[in-house]
Design a protein around this motif. Structure first.
Motif, PDB file in Angstrom:
ATOM      1  N   LEU A 177     -55.171 -46.033  51.163  1.00 46.13           N
ATOM      2  CA  LEU A 177     -54.936 -45.307  52.400  1.00 46.13           C
ATOM      3  C   LEU A 177     -56.388 -44.998  53.184  1.00 46.13           C
ATOM      4  CD1 LEU A 177     -52.635 -42.381  51.111  1.00 46.13           C
ATOM      5  CD2 LEU A 177     -52.039 -44.562  52.462  1.00 46.13           C
ATOM      6  N   GLY A 178     -57.443 -45.611  52.657  1.00 51.22           N
ATOM      7  CA  GLY A 178     -58.757 -45.307  53.335  1.00 51.22           C
ATOM      8  C   GLY A 178     -59.222 -44.081  53.358  1.00 51.22           C
ATOM      9  N   ARG A 179     -58.810 -43.233  52.377  1.00 48.71           N
ATOM     10  CA  ARG A 179     -59.111 -41.787  52.198  1.00 48.71           C
ATOM     11  C   ARG A 179     -59.949 -41.619  50.987  1.00 48.71           C
ATOM     12  NH1 ARG A 179     -58.593 -40.793  56.930  1.00 48.71           N
ATOM     13  NH2 ARG A 179     -56.601 -40.584  57.862  1.00 48.71           N
ATOM     14  N   SER A 180     -60.873 -40.471  50.771  1.00 47.51           N
ATOM     15  CA  SER A 180     -61.571 -40.189  49.715  1.00 47.51           C
ATOM     16  C   SER A 180     -60.465 -39.464  48.719  1.00 47.51           C
ATOM     17  CB  SER A 180     -62.310 -39.228  49.987  1.00 47.51           C
ATOM     18  OG  SER A 180     -62.001 -37.864  50.277  1.00 47.51           O
ATOM     19  N   GLU A 181     -60.755 -39.247  47.413  1.00 42.36           N
ATOM     20  CA  GLU A 181     -59.603 -38.814  46.601  1.00 42.36           C
ATOM     21  C   GLU A 181     -59.492 -37.455  46.803  1.00 42.36           C
ATOM     22  OE1 GLU A 181     -60.754 -39.619  42.322  1.00 42.36           O
ATOM     23  OE2 GLU A 181     -61.721 -41.299  42.921  1.00 42.36           O
ATOM     24  N   GLY A 182     -60.631 -36.748  47.386  1.00 43.60           N
ATOM     25  CA  GLY A 182     -60.640 -35.159  47.800  1.00 43.60           C
ATOM     26  C   GLY A 182     -59.585 -35.013  48.896  1.00 43.60           C
ATOM     27  N   GLN A 183     -59.560 -35.965  49.868  1.00 41.24           N
ATOM     28  CA  GLN A 183     -58.537 -36.078  51.105  1.00 41.24           C
ATOM     29  C   GLN A 183     -57.336 -36.107  50.734  1.00 41.24           C
ATOM     30  OE1 GLN A 183     -60.783 -39.043  53.299  1.00 41.24           O
ATOM     31  NE2 GLN A 183     -61.264 -37.450  55.030  1.00 41.24           N
ATOM     32  N   LEU A 184     -57.046 -37.043  49.670  1.00 43.22           N
ATOM     33  CA  LEU A 184     -55.885 -37.364  49.297  1.00 43.22           C
ATOM     34  C   LEU A 184     -55.121 -35.852  48.368  1.00 43.22           C
ATOM     35  CD1 LEU A 184     -53.268 -39.048  48.702  1.00 43.22           C
ATOM     36  CD2 LEU A 184     -54.329 -40.060  46.836  1.00 43.22           C
ATOM     37  N   ARG A 185     -55.994 -35.516  47.789  1.00 42.28           N
ATOM     38  CA  ARG A 185     -55.373 -34.352  47.099  1.00 42.28           C
ATOM     39  C   ARG A 185     -55.169 -32.938  48.030  1.00 42.28           C
ATOM     40  NH1 ARG A 185     -56.389 -34.820  41.603  1.00 42.28           N
ATOM     41  NH2 ARG A 185     -58.065 -36.300  40.870  1.00 42.28           N
ATOM     42  N   TRP A 186     -55.696 -33.115  49.168  1.00 43.28           N
ATOM     43  CA  TRP A 186     -55.600 -32.062  49.954  1.00 43.28           C
ATOM     44  C   TRP A 186     -54.245 -32.345  50.878  1.00 43.28           C
ATOM     45  CZ3 TRP A 186     -54.970 -32.604  55.479  1.00 43.28           C
ATOM     46  CH2 TRP A 186     -54.905 -31.345  56.119  1.00 43.28           C
ATOM     47  N   MET A 187     -54.049 -33.705  50.737  1.00 47.82           N
ATOM     48  CA  MET A 187     -52.914 -34.329  51.541  1.00 47.82           C
ATOM     49  C   MET A 187     -51.423 -33.968  50.711  1.00 47.82           C
ATOM     50  SD  MET A 187     -53.618 -37.895  52.765  1.00 47.82           S
ATOM     51  CE  MET A 187     -52.086 -38.553  53.360  1.00 47.82           C
ATOM     52  N   ILE A 188     -51.869 -33.831  49.357  1.00 50.92           N
ATOM     53  CA  ILE A 188     -50.919 -33.458  48.338  1.00 50.92           C
ATOM     54  C   ILE A 188     -50.712 -32.162  48.648  1.00 50.92           C
ATOM     55  CG2 ILE A 188     -50.540 -33.036  45.856  1.00 50.92           C
ATOM     56  CD1 ILE A 188     -52.005 -35.843  45.544  1.00 50.92           C
ATOM     57  N   GLY A 228     -48.688 -31.279  51.363  1.00 44.03           N
ATOM     58  CA  GLY A 228     -47.339 -31.911  51.619  1.00 44.03           C
ATOM     59  C   GLY A 228     -47.058 -33.076  52.550  1.00 44.03           C
ATOM     60  N   THR A 229     -48.399 -33.889  52.833  1.00 38.09           N
ATOM     61  CA  THR A 229     -48.332 -34.888  53.569  1.00 38.09           C
ATOM     62  C   THR A 229     -48.635 -35.986  52.969  1.00 38.09           C
ATOM     63  OG1 THR A 229     -50.660 -34.477  54.063  1.00 38.09           O
ATOM     64  CG2 THR A 229     -49.020 -33.499  55.572  1.00 38.09           C
ATOM     65  N   ALA A 230     -48.828 -36.236  51.713  1.00 43.73           N
ATOM     66  CA  ALA A 230     -49.008 -37.317  50.823  1.00 43.73           C
ATOM     67  C   ALA A 230     -47.673 -38.310  50.658  1.00 43.73           C
ATOM     68  CB  ALA A 230     -49.672 -36.945  49.704  1.00 43.73           C
ATOM     69  N   PRO A 231     -48.025 -39.315  50.149  1.00 42.39           N
ATOM     70  CA  PRO A 231     -46.736 -39.989  49.752  1.00 42.39           C
ATOM     71  C   PRO A 231     -45.965 -39.252  48.311  1.00 42.39           C
ATOM     72  CG  PRO A 231     -48.610 -41.553  50.018  1.00 42.39           C
ATOM     73  CD  PRO A 231     -49.233 -40.127  50.107  1.00 42.39           C
ATOM     74  N   LYS A 232     -44.885 -39.666  48.373  1.00 43.58           N
ATOM     75  CA  LYS A 232     -44.187 -39.093  47.054  1.00 43.58           C
ATOM     76  C   LYS A 232     -44.862 -39.322  45.744  1.00 43.58           C
ATOM     77  CE  LYS A 232     -39.301 -38.975  45.596  1.00 43.58           C
ATOM     78  NZ  LYS A 232     -37.945 -39.535  45.647  1.00 43.58           N
ATOM     79  N   HIS A 233     -44.712 -38.420  44.938  1.00 42.65           N
ATOM     80  CA  HIS A 233     -45.568 -38.393  43.762  1.00 42.65           C
ATOM     81  C   HIS A 233     -45.247 -37.699  42.480  1.00 42.65           C
ATOM     82  CE1 HIS A 233     -47.038 -34.873  46.030  1.00 42.65           C
ATOM     83  NE2 HIS A 233     -47.604 -34.402  44.837  1.00 42.65           N
ATOM     84  N   ALA A 234     -45.524 -37.792  41.430  1.00 39.75           N
ATOM     85  CA  ALA A 234     -45.154 -37.038  40.295  1.00 39.75           C
ATOM     86  C   ALA A 234     -46.371 -36.866  39.289  1.00 39.75           C
ATOM     87  CB  ALA A 234     -44.270 -38.003  39.621  1.00 39.75           C
ATOM     88  N   LYS A 235     -46.228 -35.557  38.655  1.00 38.24           N
ATOM     89  CA  LYS A 235     -47.363 -35.346  37.581  1.00 38.24           C
ATOM     90  C   LYS A 235     -46.733 -35.950  36.434  1.00 38.24           C
ATOM     91  CE  LYS A 235     -50.760 -32.212  37.583  1.00 38.24           C
ATOM     92  NZ  LYS A 235     -51.189 -30.884  37.591  1.00 38.24           N
ATOM     93  N   ILE A 236     -47.429 -36.960  35.485  1.00 32.21           N
ATOM     94  CA  ILE A 236     -46.990 -37.416  34.069  1.00 32.21           C
ATOM     95  C   ILE A 236     -48.047 -37.284  33.512  1.00 32.21           C
ATOM     96  CG2 ILE A 236     -46.146 -39.514  33.081  1.00 32.21           C
ATOM     97  CD1 ILE A 236     -45.099 -40.477  35.909  1.00 32.21           C
ATOM     98  N   ALA A 237     -48.059 -36.562  32.299  1.00 34.20           N
ATOM     99  CA  ALA A 237     -49.193 -36.421  31.288  1.00 34.20           C
ATOM    100  C   ALA A 237     -50.330 -36.014  31.937  1.00 34.20           C
ATOM    101  CB  ALA A 237     -49.235 -37.813  30.658  1.00 34.20           C
ATOM    102  N   GLY A 238     -50.054 -35.091  32.754  1.00 34.62           N
ATOM    103  CA  GLY A 238     -51.136 -34.365  33.618  1.00 34.62           C
ATOM    104  C   GLY A 238     -51.862 -35.144  34.908  1.00 34.62           C
ATOM    105  N   ARG A 239     -51.384 -36.316  34.871  1.00 36.09           N
ATOM    106  CA  ARG A 239     -52.136 -37.043  36.129  1.00 36.09           C
ATOM    107  C   ARG A 239     -51.384 -37.182  37.230  1.00 36.09           C
ATOM    108  NH1 ARG A 239     -54.995 -42.375  33.815  1.00 36.09           N
ATOM    109  NH2 ARG A 239     -56.040 -41.998  36.003  1.00 36.09           N
ATOM    110  N   ILE A 240     -51.522 -36.859  38.098  1.00 35.18           N
ATOM    111  CA  ILE A 240     -50.807 -37.367  39.543  1.00 35.18           C
ATOM    112  C   ILE A 240     -50.583 -38.951  39.567  1.00 35.18           C
ATOM    113  CG2 ILE A 240     -50.396 -37.354  41.822  1.00 35.18           C
ATOM    114  CD1 ILE A 240     -52.214 -34.684  41.611  1.00 35.18           C
TER     115      ILE A 240
END
Length: 63
Positions: free
Chosen positions: A15-26, A29-41
């Motif tokens: 997405l051309g974003r930093s990891e921090g920006q992606l976490r902010w998107m999460i 509620g503006t990030a791609p659909k995701h899930a937490k599996i074994a403690g990881r997004i």
């Protein structure tokens, strides 16, 4: 064939974003659909691709 599972770093790169920006998107509620599996997004590769495609479609609709 099952989707490839992507993690924060891989999706942020796509997405051309930093990891921090992606976490902010999460949090916003503006990030791609995701899930937490074994403690990881995690993201399905197809969900990330659909998210990118929707962004292009939205831009084309307003142009």
């Amino acid at each position: 064939m099952a989707d490839k599972i992507l993690f924060i770093r891989e999706v942020a790169d796509r997405l051309g974003r930093s990891e921090g920006q992606l976490r902010w998107m999460i949090q916003q509620g503006t990030a791609p659909k995701h899930a937490k599996i074994a403690g990881r997004i995690c993201f399905r590769e197809s969900e990330v691709e659909a998210f990118i495609e929707q962004a292009f479609e939205a831009t084309e609709a307003t142009a």
